[in-house]
Enzyme design. Structure first.
Site, PDB file in Angstrom:
ATOM      1  N   LEU A   1       9.128   3.610  -2.799  1.00  0.00           N
ATOM      2  CA  LEU A   1       7.949   3.768  -1.960  1.00  0.00           C
ATOM      3  C   LEU A   1       6.837   4.348  -2.816  1.00  0.00           C
ATOM      4  O   LEU A   1       7.026   5.399  -3.427  1.00  0.00           O
ATOM      5  CB  LEU A   1       8.358   4.778  -0.873  1.00  0.00           C
ATOM      6  CG  LEU A   1       7.350   5.261   0.133  1.00  0.00           C
ATOM      7  CD1 LEU A   1       7.075   4.140   1.114  1.00  0.00           C
ATOM      8  CD2 LEU A   1       7.921   6.458   0.907  1.00  0.00           C
ATOM      9  N   HIS A   2       5.709   3.644  -2.914  1.00  0.00           N
ATOM     10  CA  HIS A   2       4.618   4.249  -3.698  1.00  0.00           C
ATOM     11  C   HIS A   2       3.214   3.782  -3.312  1.00  0.00           C
ATOM     12  O   HIS A   2       2.234   4.269  -3.831  1.00  0.00           O
ATOM     13  CB  HIS A   2       4.822   3.972  -5.197  1.00  0.00           C
ATOM     14  CG  HIS A   2       4.549   2.552  -5.567  1.00  0.00           C
ATOM     15  ND1 HIS A   2       5.499   1.572  -5.463  1.00  0.00           N
ATOM     16  CD2 HIS A   2       3.432   1.932  -6.014  1.00  0.00           C
ATOM     17  CE1 HIS A   2       4.984   0.421  -5.821  1.00  0.00           C
ATOM     18  NE2 HIS A   2       3.728   0.603  -6.164  1.00  0.00           N
ATOM     19  N   ARG A   3       3.099   2.801  -2.380  1.00  0.00           N
ATOM     20  CA  ARG A   3       1.754   2.305  -2.022  1.00  0.00           C
ATOM     21  C   ARG A   3       0.944   3.408  -1.364  1.00  0.00           C
ATOM     22  O   ARG A   3       1.445   4.064  -0.436  1.00  0.00           O
ATOM     23  CB  ARG A   3       1.863   1.158  -1.024  1.00  0.00           C
ATOM     24  CG  ARG A   3       2.619  -0.011  -1.526  1.00  0.00           C
ATOM     25  CD  ARG A   3       1.721  -0.946  -2.283  1.00  0.00           C
ATOM     26  NE  ARG A   3       2.555  -1.831  -3.062  1.00  0.00           N
ATOM     27  CZ  ARG A   3       2.136  -2.562  -4.065  1.00  0.00           C
ATOM     28  NH1 ARG A   3       0.873  -2.509  -4.451  1.00  0.00           N
ATOM     29  NH2 ARG A   3       2.951  -3.339  -4.718  1.00  0.00           N
TER      30      ARG A   3
ATOM     31  N   ASP B   1       8.302  -0.799  -0.609  1.00  0.00           N
ATOM     32  CA  ASP B   1       6.953  -1.351  -0.447  1.00  0.00           C
ATOM     33  C   ASP B   1       6.457  -1.905  -1.783  1.00  0.00           C
ATOM     34  O   ASP B   1       5.299  -2.268  -1.933  1.00  0.00           O
ATOM     35  CB  ASP B   1       5.972  -0.307   0.117  1.00  0.00           C
ATOM     36  CG  ASP B   1       5.794   0.906  -0.784  1.00  0.00           C
ATOM     37  OD1 ASP B   1       6.322   0.921  -1.916  1.00  0.00           O
ATOM     38  OD2 ASP B   1       5.099   1.849  -0.360  1.00  0.00           O
TER      39      ASP B   1
END
Ligand code: UD1
Ligand code: UDP
Length: 381
Positions: free
Chosen positions: A217-219, A301
């Site tokens: 997850l990093h957006r 994501d």
């Protein structure tokens, strides 16, 4: 042919490894590559580890821009890359994907009349609130060679006025569009068949022989929005408890930082007290491949991780409302669950009980890099 490759973020080092390997192999003597690192990613585990592990030559230049706002970071990369491009005097500049490094490198080159080759061209999520969508569109429209990885990428470009009926020589006013497949698929095949330094990974997290879920997850859309970030982590916590399944999360530095700032207190302490939630530092690529191959299911994501789930035949929940990799969803291999608790849990249950079966084709023949090198080395610029 002399090319300058401009990279700067984690997925670009990995993608560049595929092309660099081909350039130093069959195309040695035909293509001369100078690597430029923008410095967008700089932690050891976000940058140096990939150069060492994937045997990528050290960059000849590091522009050292570091983290900054979109405009500042893009502007710094443009200014500094213009300077080094004037020094290198390449025949072409190669950029990958959709980051600020991609946009800045492409703009700087195009403005001083160095033709740009865009690898991973034509992808569209049709969500312009994502910085990546802006970067993709602008980069494609200043490029001279566009290399869509998929049929959908090609169709998106045709819809925007490009043609795949190319006439040589390619020029900024008459670009070449060549569908070549995906360089990440080249890598997945190359590195998963050989010896992997990531094989100690399951043991490191007590996961040997166990089912587990892998999550990345990093957006900014997820990490910087308190509602979305909390909803996602509440869901992951539920999944680990309800299904008695460990969830391994290699944390991007952005996510770690935003968790400290935005997680609700009760959730933060619940997560800390849940031994099934395994928060890890970012993994190296070879470790990541092992983690993906061993996972029962992947939740992400990330653009790259969505595809790798497919390459390794793992069902994937995409923590977004839309994706630029639409064929994964059409094939039934991935589901768009946004940050919606109900959708995530429902989709998880569905894939857990009945995983999808079709995971073939879509990303080329495993030698996208060779196809790109053939075009670039043709010298018909
Ligand atoms: C960038 C790309 C994104 C890509 C991702 C790959 C843009 C707009 N975004 O997002 O498309 O999917 O890379 O991972 O280009 N940080 C560190 N150490 C690092 C790098 C970053 O601590 O080595 C932290 C900093 O607090 C920084 C934040 O992460 O402000 C975000 O980094 P940035 O490169 O701006 O964006 P990413 O979220 O990594
Ligand atoms: N990746 C990695 N270590 C990690 C997380 C991801 O090596 O801890 C790899 C992953 O296997 C894929 C690439 O990084 O090859 C994807 O990059 P990322 O998710 O950062 O960006 P995106 O693809 O979304 O632009």
């Amino acid at each position: 042919v002399k090319i300058a490759t401009i990279v700067g973020a984690r997925p670009q080092f990995i993608k560049a490894a595929a092309l660099t390997r081909r350039i130093r192999g069959d195309f040695a003597g035909l293509i001369d590559e100078v690597l430029v690192h923008s410095g967008q990613h700089y932690d050891e585990e976000m940058s140096a580890v990939f150069f060492k592990e994937l045997d990528i030559p050290q960059p000849s230049y590091n522009l050292g821009v570091g983290s900054a706002s979109h405009a500042s970071q893009t502007a710094m990369i443009m200014e500094r890359s213009e300077k080094v491009l004037r020094e290198i005097k390449p025949d072409a500049v190669v950029v990958y994907g959709d980051t600020n490094t991609t946009l800045a490198g492409a703009l700087a080159a195009a403005k001083i009349h160095i033709p740009v080759a865009h690898i991973e061209a034509g992808l569209r999520s049709f969500n312009r609130s994502m910085p990546e969508e802006i970067n993709r569109i602008v980069c494609d429209h200043v490029s001279t060679w566009l290399f869509p990885p998929t049929q959908t990428g090609l169709e998106n470009l045709i819809h925007e006025g490009f043609s795949d009926k190319n006439k040589l020589p390619a020029t900024p006013d008459s670009p070449w569009v060549v569908t070549v497949g995906d360089v990440m698929y080249d890598n997945a095949l190359h590195y998963s068949s050989g010896k992997s330094s990531g094989t100690g990974l399951p043991g490191r997290f007590g996961l040997e022989g166990k089912d587990y879920v892998l999550c990345t997850l990093h957006r900014d859309h997820n990490t910087d929005d308190p509602g979305r970030l909390n909803a996602i982590f509440r869901c992951l916590d539920h999944i680990s408890r309800d299904f008695m399944i460990p969830v391994l999360i290699p944390l991007h530095p952005r996510t770690r930082k935003m968790m400290n700032e935005l997680l609700e207190k009760d959730l933060a302490s619940t997560l800390a007290g849940n031994p099934m939630m395994i928060m890890a530092p970012p993994l190296s690529y070879l470790e990541m491949i092992v983690a993906e191959k061993g996972a029962r299911l992947i939740i992400t994501d990330s653009g790259g991780v969505q595809k790798e789930a497919y390459f390794f035949r793992k069902p994937c929940l995409v923590l977004r409302a839309e994706t630029e990799w639409t064929e994964l969803v059409e094939a039934g291999a991935a589901m768009l669950v946004d940050a919606d608790q109900e959708k995530i849990l429902q989709a998880f249950q569905q894939y857990y009980k009945r995983p999808p079966e079709h995971f073939t084709g879509l990303f080329g023949d495993g030698d996208a890099s060779g196809a790109i090198c053939r075009v670039l080395s043709s010298g018909k610029f």
